[in-house]
Structure formats: structure tokens, C-alpha cells
Design a protein around this motif. Structure first.
Motif, mmCIF file in Angstrom:
data_model
loop_
_atom_site.group_PDB
_atom_site.id
_atom_site.type_symbol
_atom_site.label_atom_id
_atom_site.label_comp_id
_atom_site.label_asym_id
_atom_site.label_seq_id
_atom_site.Cartn_x
_atom_site.Cartn_y
_atom_site.Cartn_z
ATOM 1 N N PRO A 104 37.670 37.222 32.454
ATOM 2 C CA PRO A 104 37.163 37.417 33.820
ATOM 3 C C PRO A 104 37.020 38.901 34.147
ATOM 4 O O PRO A 104 37.771 39.747 33.625
ATOM 5 N N LEU A 105 36.068 39.220 35.008
ATOM 6 C CA LEU A 105 35.847 40.601 35.421
ATOM 7 C C LEU A 105 36.539 40.843 36.760
ATOM 8 O O LEU A 105 36.275 40.121 37.727
ATOM 9 N N PRO A 106 37.422 41.817 36.851
ATOM 10 C CA PRO A 106 38.133 42.059 38.113
ATOM 11 C C PRO A 106 37.184 42.504 39.216
ATOM 12 O O PRO A 106 36.224 43.242 38.973
ATOM 13 N N ARG A 107 37.439 42.012 40.404
ATOM 14 C CA ARG A 107 36.669 42.387 41.603
ATOM 15 C C ARG A 107 35.177 42.093 41.448
ATOM 16 O O ARG A 107 34.336 42.780 42.018
ATOM 17 N N ASN A 108 34.858 41.081 40.669
ATOM 18 C CA ASN A 108 33.459 40.730 40.451
ATOM 19 C C ASN A 108 33.032 39.584 41.371
ATOM 20 O O ASN A 108 33.725 38.579 41.487
ATOM 21 N N THR A 109 31.894 39.735 42.021
ATOM 22 C CA THR A 109 31.337 38.671 42.861
ATOM 23 C C THR A 109 29.976 38.192 42.336
ATOM 24 O O THR A 109 29.353 37.337 42.956
ATOM 25 N N LEU A 110 29.546 38.750 41.222
ATOM 26 C CA LEU A 110 28.246 38.388 40.669
ATOM 27 C C LEU A 110 28.343 37.046 39.944
ATOM 28 O O LEU A 110 29.277 36.816 39.175
#
Length: 292
Positions: free
Chosen positions: A253-259
Motif C-alpha cells: 500500500p502507498l501511504p497517504r494515497n487517495t488515488l
């Protein structure tokens, strides 16, 4: 009502190849050519010109094409009007390749369970291509990535899956910060020309990252194989079914990602199959809720 000659003409125009059209219609190239010659005699103009293995539509053929497509829609509507189910058969559905492993099997099962007499054809393409096929009436609906612009009000859109952008990496690299990996490891690009692939560009620009790029292709499954071979890492939507990735590949998972990529279905309001699509998405939503 025999509409095969008109159907043949439209398919050749869309394929740009008589051999490919004959293959799709399961007839010989000779039989297909005879149908086209009969139409040319009927209308008194050549419809195609040959260019090597391919054909190019003539000016007269181009004038006929839109009317031929309109004729196909009218014939389908006539068949639907007298069908006991209200569906004429010959459902044409477009799909991106990655939907073949998740939503398309569920959709086809629903059709087989509730409309056993209805046959369907699935056409594979990129989202931007499928969008124009739906709006142009070439397919009845398409499973594609949500367009990055507003769809016309005369069409219905329903989101089926939300797939966050994730990092694919060899399992030996898990535990390392994703941005650090992107700065150090070769990047295997998901084709940035696709609507899903453009998410990686947005992420990299927002994080001010400029990774060393190695390969670029329009296939998340292909990217998985390259990652497993140790050729790099990749930013892709999480479109994979649980348990299908090889043990050597990790989804990070990518931290702070909303895409995220939104995968759904698009169809016209006036579609003969409108009622089918409405019940289909309702059933798929129910199945997804039960799975979670």
C-alpha cells in the motif's frame, strides 16, 4: 429477416480486415466477399478498397456506414419488441483486459442464470476505445475505467470496483518505504496512455519522484511477471483477485494515497438491454457486499 449482409459490411468496416471479419463471423473469406459484392451491386458503388492485407472504406461506404449502424439498432429494437424477455439476443459487451479476471465472469454468470437464452459477445479494448464504442453504438455496454471527464447525460455509469493505486515489488523488498523503492529501483510502467496508467504519473508528480524507467506496457498481469523476474517495481491499480499473485510478488500500500481506479459499466439510457444492466449491477453490488 436476413440482415447478415449489412452486419457483414459493418463488421468489415470496424475490423479493417476481411480476414478478421470472416473469422469473427465464422464464415469463409470467400463467403464474406460474396456478401460485400452483393451489397456493392445493390447500391451501385464500391464499399471498400484493398490495401495489402487490409481494406479501406470508400467515400460511398462511409456514407452508408452510419445508416447501416442505425439500421442494426432498429432491427434489434424490433426483435426486442416481440421477444418474451424483451431482449433481442446478440448482446455485445466491451471490456478492458483486467476486468476479465474479476467483474466479467460475475456478469456473464448473472446473464447465464437469469437469461439463459441470451447470447453475448465480449470485445476487448482499452477504456478510451471502449468509451467511444459505447457512445457510437458499436457495443451495448462496456466495463471500463471511469472516464476522467463527465459522461453525457444520455448514458448511465455504475461503479463496481474501486482499486487503489499500489506498488508491486519483489517480496524481498517489503518493509522498505515505497517512495524509497521508487527512488532506487527500476520502474516498470503501466502504460501512461491508459486512464488507469495515468494514476502513476499523478502519484509521482505529487511526491516529486523521478524513478529510472525500464519498460512500459498495458498489462498489469505482464507487469506482475516482470516484477517476479526481478526486473523492477510497478505502480498499478489493485485489480488482482486475492490469492492470484505469485509468492515472489508483494502488493505494498502507498501511504497517504487517495488515488484509485474506478472500474464500472457504461450503457446508454435508451438501450434495449437497460433493464438487464440495471438488474446486473444491483446483483453484482449485492455479491460484493456479501463478500466483504
Amino acid at each position: 429477416m436476413d440482415t447478415r449482409y449489412v452486419d457483414t459490411f459493418v463488421l468489415v468496416a470496424e475490423c479493417g480486415s476481411m480476414a478478421e471479419a470472416a473469422r469473427r463471423m465464422n464464415i469463409t473469406p470467400t463467403a464474406l466477399a460474396q456478401r460485400l459484392h452483393a451489397l456493392e451491386r445493390e447500391f451501385g458503388v464500391p464499399l471498400f478498397s484493398r490495401s495489402g492485407r487490409f481494406v479501406r472504406i470508400t467515400e460511398g461506404g462511409a456514407r452508408l456506414l452510419e445508416r447501416a449502424r442505425r439500421f442494426q439498432r432498429e432491427v434489434r429494437a424490433l426483435k426486442a419488441a416481440v421477444s418474451t424477455e424483451g431482449f433481442p439476443g446478440g448482446l455485445r459487451v466491451g471490456s478492458i483486459r483486467t476486468a476479465l479476471g474479476n467483474v466479467i465472469p460475475l456478469a456473464l454468470k448473472h446473464i447465464a442464470d437469469h437469461h439463459p437464452g441470451l447470447d453475448a459477445t465480449v470485445e476487448i479494448g482499452a477504456s478510451h476505445e471502449l468509451y467511444h464504442q459505447v457512445t457510437g453504438g458499436k457495443v451495448d455496454a462496456a466495463f471500463l475505467v471511469e472516464p476522467p471527464f463527465r459522461t453525457p447525460k444520455s448514458f448511465s455509469w455504475h461503479t463496481l470496483r474501486v482499486e487503489p493505486l499500489v506498488l508491486l515489488a519483489p517480496t524481498a523488498l517489503t518493509g522498505i518505504d515505497p517512495d524509497t523503492l521508487l527512488a532506487q529501483e527500476p520502474l516498470l510502467r503501466y502504460d501512461r496512455r491508459t486512464w488507469g496508467g495515468s494514476l502513476a504519473d499523478q502519484y509521482l508528480q505529487a511526491r516529486n519522484l523521478r524513478p529510472r524507467e525500464r519498460f512500459e506496457l498495458d498489462s498489469p498481469d505482464g507487469l506482475v511477471t516482470l516484477v517476479e523476474m526481478g526486473l523492477g517495481i510497478s505502480l498499478v491499480p489493485d485489480c488482482f483477485r486475492p490469492g492470484t499473485l505469485p509468492p515472489g510478488v508483494a502488493v505494498i500500500p502507498l501511504p497517504r494515497n487517495t488515488l484509485a481506479r474506478r472500474l464500472g459499466v457504461l450503457w446508454p439510457h435508451h438501450s434495449t438491454y437497460g433493464r438487464l444492466f440495471e438488474t446486473l449491477v444491483a446483483a453484482m453490488d449485492t455479491d460484493a457486499s456479501a463478500a466483504t
